[in-house]
Design an enzyme around this catalytic site. Sequence first.
Site, PDB file in Angstrom:
ATOM      1  N   SER A 114      -6.758 -49.079  31.000  1.00  0.00           N
ATOM      2  CA  SER A 114      -7.859 -49.361  30.091  1.00  0.00           C
ATOM      3  C   SER A 114      -7.415 -50.397  29.061  1.00  0.00           C
ATOM      4  O   SER A 114      -6.935 -51.471  29.432  1.00  0.00           O
ATOM      5  CB  SER A 114      -8.342 -48.059  29.435  1.00  0.00           C
ATOM      6  OG  SER A 114      -9.535 -48.256  28.726  1.00  0.00           O
ATOM      7  N   GLU A 209     -10.922 -53.580  37.470  1.00  0.00           N
ATOM      8  CA  GLU A 209     -11.787 -52.418  37.319  1.00  0.00           C
ATOM      9  C   GLU A 209     -12.343 -52.400  35.907  1.00  0.00           C
ATOM     10  O   GLU A 209     -11.852 -53.103  35.023  1.00  0.00           O
ATOM     11  CB  GLU A 209     -11.012 -51.132  37.643  1.00  0.00           C
ATOM     12  CG  GLU A 209      -9.791 -50.873  36.785  1.00  0.00           C
ATOM     13  CD  GLU A 209     -10.110 -50.139  35.487  1.00  0.00           C
ATOM     14  OE1 GLU A 209     -11.057 -49.340  35.459  1.00  0.00           O
ATOM     15  OE2 GLU A 209      -9.407 -50.383  34.484  1.00  0.00           O
ATOM     16  N   HIS A 278     -10.377 -46.543  35.301  1.00  0.00           N
ATOM     17  CA  HIS A 278     -11.553 -45.707  35.087  1.00  0.00           C
ATOM     18  C   HIS A 278     -12.084 -45.276  36.452  1.00  0.00           C
ATOM     19  O   HIS A 278     -12.523 -46.109  37.230  1.00  0.00           O
ATOM     20  CB  HIS A 278     -12.621 -46.484  34.323  1.00  0.00           C
ATOM     21  CG  HIS A 278     -12.142 -46.993  32.993  1.00  0.00           C
ATOM     22  ND1 HIS A 278     -11.741 -48.300  32.809  1.00  0.00           N
ATOM     23  CD2 HIS A 278     -11.983 -46.362  31.810  1.00  0.00           C
ATOM     24  CE1 HIS A 278     -11.369 -48.461  31.543  1.00  0.00           C
ATOM     25  NE2 HIS A 278     -11.499 -47.307  30.921  1.00  0.00           N
TER      26      HIS A 278
END
Length: 312
Positions: A114, A209, A278
């Site tokens: 992230s 992603e 995620h």
Amino acid sequence: MGSQTTIKPPALRPGDCLGILAPASGIQAEKLSAGIRELESMGFRTRFRDDIHSKERYLAGGVERRIAEFREMLRDDGVQGMICARGGYGSGHLLGALEPEELRDHAKVFCGASDITMLLAAFDRAGVVAFHSPMVATAMPMGPAGYDRDLMMRMLVDGEAVTFDTSGCEVIRTGRAQGRLIGGCLSLIVSTLGTRWALDTRDSILVLEDLGEKPYQIDRMLTQLRQAGKLDRVRGFVFGEMVGCVQHPEQEFSMQSVIQSLVGDLGVPIMFGFPTGHSSKPNAIVPFGVQAEISCGSDSTFRLLEPAVRTA
């Protein structure tokens, strides 16, 4: 990264100490405790600073605290690996204080995803393998439902050149490619453009992603990467699940079709739906900086061509 030799961190061993750090957003104490119990059940010891629960606005304390925490865990020879508690926002604040020589001189397993994509970019710039990985206070508290524990141990402890499970993945474009794995959360990768931490995507398999970005926002970011020349020499793509990346529930198009329209003409294999970062499925750890191969077709594969850690 240039032409410097890539440094692989030493493999972890049962009983090793993992330093837990919060370089981005603040963390919930109960989730951190649950993640620590999970790590300890895997045979590791854990260490974290007393001030890890600090809060400053949306951050895990001030930037000085977070830099000091990172440096302490990096330089401490009693800490064999570093794993982030969570992402959120704020790890980019640390970049100006981290020198490539420091990361190379103290190379050890570093894990996060992230917002931690920013720090993974710093490791890549330094030529040190790092890991797009489940984190202590996000996926790990869920146990097997949250992350692929066996894969993590095989990669970090056994030093296995793993073959990933691609049974739930789709093919957007067929083909086979080999290249250096690099990538992370798309919106954070785009935020490095124009800085000295922008990714070197040449001859890479690019892992992308994200979470909750609308399709037009994914379009904008991929377009920006392409216009910046960052997709010119990419050899293949592995897209994540892109969880929640929808315009609205009744939209008449798919994320796959958006991706196809933006990068399908590059002539390289494109895989979609790999559960890293995620993810709604058990999260898969992916090493950045090592050679890998993807094959997209009727029987798709995604595998490492070399171990990601040093076992001797």
